[in-house]
Design a protein around this motif. Structure first.
Motif, PDB file in Angstrom:
ATOM      1  N   ALA A  33       0.820  -1.214   0.000  1.00  0.00           N
ATOM      2  CA  ALA A  33       0.000   0.000   0.000  1.00  0.00           C
ATOM      3  C   ALA A  33       0.854   1.265   0.000  1.00  0.00           C
ATOM      4  O   ALA A  33       0.400   2.317  -0.460  1.00  0.00           O
ATOM      5  CB  ALA A  33      -0.923  -0.001   1.226  1.00  0.00           C
ATOM      6  N   VAL A  37       2.795   1.209  -4.126  1.00  0.00           N
ATOM      7  CA  VAL A  37       2.043   2.184  -4.921  1.00  0.00           C
ATOM      8  C   VAL A  37       2.970   3.262  -5.466  1.00  0.00           C
ATOM      9  O   VAL A  37       2.933   3.596  -6.648  1.00  0.00           O
ATOM     10  CB  VAL A  37       0.908   2.805  -4.082  1.00  0.00           C
ATOM     11  N   ILE A  42       1.824  -1.626  -7.863  1.00  0.00           N
ATOM     12  CA  ILE A  42       0.380  -1.877  -7.888  1.00  0.00           C
ATOM     13  C   ILE A  42      -0.332  -0.538  -8.036  1.00  0.00           C
ATOM     14  O   ILE A  42       0.219   0.516  -7.691  1.00  0.00           O
ATOM     15  CB  ILE A  42      -0.131  -2.606  -6.620  1.00  0.00           C
ATOM     16  N   GLY A  43      -1.547  -0.575  -8.548  1.00  0.00           N
ATOM     17  CA  GLY A  43      -2.316   0.649  -8.711  1.00  0.00           C
ATOM     18  C   GLY A  43      -2.939   1.087  -7.398  1.00  0.00           C
ATOM     19  O   GLY A  43      -3.302   0.254  -6.561  1.00  0.00           O
ATOM     20  N   ARG A  45      -5.820   2.119  -6.781  1.00  0.00           N
ATOM     21  CA  ARG A  45      -7.196   1.631  -6.632  1.00  0.00           C
ATOM     22  C   ARG A  45      -7.258   0.214  -6.070  1.00  0.00           C
ATOM     23  O   ARG A  45      -8.326  -0.248  -5.649  1.00  0.00           O
ATOM     24  CB  ARG A  45      -7.904   1.679  -7.981  1.00  0.00           C
ATOM     25  N   GLU A  46      -6.129  -0.484  -6.087  1.00  0.00           N
ATOM     26  CA  GLU A  46      -6.098  -1.851  -5.570  1.00  0.00           C
ATOM     27  C   GLU A  46      -5.953  -1.909  -4.057  1.00  0.00           C
ATOM     28  O   GLU A  46      -6.222  -2.934  -3.436  1.00  0.00           O
ATOM     29  CB  GLU A  46      -4.942  -2.629  -6.214  1.00  0.00           C
ATOM     30  N   VAL A  47      -5.527  -0.814  -3.449  1.00  0.00           N
ATOM     31  CA  VAL A  47      -5.248  -0.828  -2.006  1.00  0.00           C
ATOM     32  C   VAL A  47      -6.472  -1.203  -1.171  1.00  0.00           C
ATOM     33  O   VAL A  47      -6.357  -2.037  -0.258  1.00  0.00           O
ATOM     34  CB  VAL A  47      -4.654   0.525  -1.559  1.00  0.00           C
ATOM     35  N   ARG A  49      -8.736  -3.197  -1.689  1.00  0.00           N
ATOM     36  CA  ARG A  49      -9.055  -4.622  -1.795  1.00  0.00           C
ATOM     37  C   ARG A  49      -7.805  -5.505  -1.774  1.00  0.00           C
ATOM     38  O   ARG A  49      -7.815  -6.611  -2.306  1.00  0.00           O
ATOM     39  CB  ARG A  49      -9.865  -4.879  -3.065  1.00  0.00           C
ATOM     40  N   LEU A  50      -6.755  -4.992  -1.126  1.00  0.00           N
ATOM     41  CA  LEU A  50      -5.515  -5.763  -1.064  1.00  0.00           C
ATOM     42  C   LEU A  50      -5.694  -7.115  -0.381  1.00  0.00           C
ATOM     43  O   LEU A  50      -5.161  -8.123  -0.845  1.00  0.00           O
ATOM     44  CB  LEU A  50      -4.432  -4.966  -0.333  1.00  0.00           C
ATOM     45  N   ARG A  53      -8.536  -9.446  -2.674  1.00  0.00           N
ATOM     46  CA  ARG A  53      -8.220  -9.661  -4.084  1.00  0.00           C
ATOM     47  C   ARG A  53      -6.774 -10.094  -4.320  1.00  0.00           C
ATOM     48  O   ARG A  53      -6.482 -10.737  -5.333  1.00  0.00           O
ATOM     49  CB  ARG A  53      -8.498  -8.373  -4.866  1.00  0.00           C
ATOM     50  N   HIS A  54      -5.890  -9.772  -3.391  1.00  0.00           N
ATOM     51  CA  HIS A  54      -4.477 -10.038  -3.618  1.00  0.00           C
ATOM     52  C   HIS A  54      -3.872 -10.978  -2.574  1.00  0.00           C
ATOM     53  O   HIS A  54      -3.437 -12.078  -2.914  1.00  0.00           O
ATOM     54  CB  HIS A  54      -3.713  -8.712  -3.680  1.00  0.00           C
ATOM     55  N   ASN A  57      -6.334 -14.060  -1.896  1.00  0.00           N
ATOM     56  CA  ASN A  57      -6.539 -14.715  -3.182  1.00  0.00           C
ATOM     57  C   ASN A  57      -5.317 -15.547  -3.573  1.00  0.00           C
ATOM     58  O   ASN A  57      -5.446 -16.629  -4.156  1.00  0.00           O
ATOM     59  CB  ASN A  57      -6.829 -13.660  -4.248  1.00  0.00           C
TER      60      ASN A  57
END
Length: 237
Positions: A33, A37, A42-43, A45-47, A49-50, A53-54, A57
């Protein structure tokens, strides 16, 4: 310059999945994060849902990795799925293979900070390290390329009777259908689509398993391709 963001609170499932390495998982998430970033790994916007989603997952991939094997995470990027897998499975010997210097620098920092003694970071492309790294039992990757291309990179890195475990999305079945001819030329003897992470992630993580036999036919082909790649080197940032 992209600004860092704050890692959201961990869901309850994360404590169960990572167990005693949960504090390290949190630290890794914080790094993603923050410097992940700002360095463009990583983008932003992904933070938010880290975790789902990451981190989780990828961590649930451990459900289908055999015990005590060697693993090569091809195109590891920011360490997904290699780092979460390493945090959940200290029994594995994992190589994070990544061609870009800024990413390998980040991966090395993470490995040292989290004390992941069973993880090694190697800079290079799969075709460049062929014959230089010992063959592994398992190759992992996370949607870094179409399935046929991933198999072309990963199958030659496998030991006899090894397997690729590839995190894919909703199109996994369709990708597998279109890649069957190419997989056959590489000496693949079996394929399947698995769903892992029951009770941890929703939707479940989709894994494509690609199995090779005693003598993968793609090894000689990949060696020729690697030789050609050395004659015409690609520029690397």
């Amino acid at each position: 310059m992209t600004e860092a963001a704050e890692l959201p609170p961990a869901p309850d499932e994360a404590r169960e999945v990572f167990g005693e390495r949960f504090p390290e998982a949190v630290r890794y998430g914080e790094l993603l994060a923050d410097v992940g970033v700002t360095r463009g790994l990583i983008g932003p916007r992904e933070v938010p849902r880290l975790w789902e989603r990451h981190l989780l997952n990828c961590a649930v991939l451990s459900e289908v990795v055999p015990e005590g094997v060697t693993v090569c995470d091809v195109g590891s990027g920011a360490g997904l799925p290699g780092i979460p897998l390493a945090l959940t499975r200290p029994d594995l010997r994992i190589t994070l293979l990544e061609p870009l210097l800024r990413r390998t620098n980040f991966l090395q920092e993470v490995v040292e900070l989290l004390g992941l003694d069973h993880v090694t970071v190697v800079r290079g492309r799969a075709e460049e390290v062929l014959g230089k790294l010992p063959p592994v039992h398992v190759v992992t990757a996370r949607a870094v390329a179409p399935l046929d291309r991933l198999a072309g990179w990963g199958v030659p890195l496998l030991r006899p009777y090894g397997e690729m475990l590839l995190l894919k999305g909703d199109t996994a079945e369709e990708e597998l259908k279109h890649a069957r001819a190419a997989l056959g030329k590489l000496g693949v003897v079996g394929t399947s689509v698995l769903h892992v992470g029951e009770g941890v992630v929703d939707p479940l993580s989709t894994v494509v398993r690609v199995e090779v036999g005693e003598s993968p036919g793609g090894v000689r082909f990949a060696a020729k391709r690697a030789k050609a790649a050395r004659r015409s080197p690609r520029r690397r940032p």
